[in-house]
Design a protein around this motif. Sequence first.
Motif, PDB file in Angstrom:
ATOM      1  N   ARG A 215       0.864  -1.189   0.000  1.00 25.64           N
ATOM      2  CA  ARG A 215       0.000   0.000   0.000  1.00 25.64           C
ATOM      3  C   ARG A 215       0.897   1.234   0.000  1.00 25.64           C
ATOM      4  N   LEU A 217       1.166   5.663  -0.668  1.00 27.89           N
ATOM      5  CA  LEU A 217       0.362   6.877  -0.501  1.00 27.89           C
ATOM      6  C   LEU A 217       1.104   8.081  -1.052  1.00 27.89           C
ATOM      7  N   GLU A 229      -4.242   6.728  -1.976  1.00 27.57           N
ATOM      8  CA  GLU A 229      -3.657   5.456  -1.555  1.00 27.57           C
ATOM      9  C   GLU A 229      -3.940   4.419  -2.640  1.00 27.57           C
TER      10      GLU A 229
END
Length: 580
Positions: A215, A217, A229
Amino acid sequence: MSSTSMRTHLCGDIRFGQIGETVSVCGWVGRRREHGEHLAFVDLRDHSGIVQCVINDDVDVRSEYVLRISGVVRERPEGTVNDSLPTGSIEIGDCEVQVLRVATPPPFPIDARADDVDENIRLQYRYLDLRRERMQKNLRTRSKVNAAVRSAMDEQGFVEVETPMLVPSTPEGAREFLVPSRKEPGSFYALPQSPQLFKQLLMVGGVDRYYQMARCLRDEDLRADRQYEFMQLDMEMSFVDQDDVLEAVSASVLAAAEAATGERPTPIEQITWHDAMDRFGTDKPDLRFGMELVELTDVFGDTEFKAFSGADAIKGIKVDGGAADYGRNQLDKMTDRAKGAGAKGLVWMKVTDEGFDSPVAKFLSDVEVGALKSAMAAETGDLVLIVADEWSTTCEVLGMLRNDIGRPPVHEGPYRYVWVVEFPLFVGRDKETGAPKSGHHPFTMPHPDDIDKFDTDPMAVRSIAYDLVLNGWELGSGSIRIHEPELQRKVFMALGISDEEAERKFGFFLNPFEYGAPPHGGFAFGLDRLVAILAGEENIREVIAYPKTQSGQDPMTNSPIPGDPKSLLELGLKVLPQVD
């Protein structure tokens, strides 16, 4: 498995071969239709599909009520079969109905009609939007892609390792989300733009082959293919060259495509960055359609037409049969668009039996007209668009027009993957210092054949960097990394970064390399973008369970919201008026 203590089957899984069986299904009421005296038809829906249930009309069930229905599978009466449904030849009769939960009428229909509902309303009630067949299909496609990617990486000996979410600020080009430290007021963590530095340190640590469904961002403006994100397949390998990395990533991507579509695409072709720009006008070429850029510089080598004379590059594209499709109004708008993109102008020419119908035709010689028709393979009724400018501007403007005119929707045509390789190591120069700017990141390996150009022609130095493109969307990028201190210092010097500045900015990352860094390279591609294309969606928001709007808002949770005063005080923060 579909069976639980409350159901024997999923709604969409019951078939003709189960006639006579007693079944139990659970789901939401899609539609209720009265049918004569004491009978009603209820379409019960779960994620697998819809099944028709025949119930007593005195049972009070309404739209989106949650039910458990038990009954006997039977053949639908003649003339009532629904061929558009997998369950359309059967129904459930002799039903016992248990209302598990009553429901408030939803703000929009839970079916395909919701596609026309304002997106902010859909996102405000995202938990209802997710019940729709389209969204269920997209999320399950995403799950298949994730599983296939993991399986492909595991089979190739990669090790899944999680990297930190609270990291130091890193010079990766995009704005970061900062997280204040309560323990050290005035100091901040950053949320990771990517695991780049940590995955390279894993190579120093001897992990050899790393991957992660990471993940990431970035505080950048949102658009169809970008969210704050996002998820990416992140990987790094030791003791490899470019071909090794491309082979490993290709195996993963093709496995994902096969899992989503049922067909494995053909092996992925390669094209150099220069050829991509020269032929398609972009480093993200969509190979599903032709209309390639045609080199015309030699055709007009001795021209007296001032707009072409002395131009660095002259190129054209041909729109088959476009002469009748584009009137003067549209052509003027196209010219304005070309100028807005940096071109000095746009020459348009409609092909006729006699030659060309164009305001500039009178400035061209008969020899040039003939050579132009031959070079463009132009026939009567075609439209030819020409730009004469600097090479990069000529390519980019015609590439933009090519996409405007010919690019099909993302869900049309085949899946055309392509590796774009040999990107420039440097792109442009810093306005203040005049030093070259890094095209990828400053740790990208220069092409070994171009090392001698560092001092004489740095802008001509190629890199061992590569992008993966699918149907005109960039899925991701990667490179072979610099692992030798002297070569890294040479690149820093070209970028105008002194030894002191390099130590200050990158010391925590580069110093471990002194303990023995292996040759290594890696890649990362956006899972959201890949799933969107495989699902036939033009916007990645349609394949993310809880996305933000284009303005960065979340209508469902009303975030972002002002910070709690007590929390701000504890963190030593004070909100000041925003400065433009």
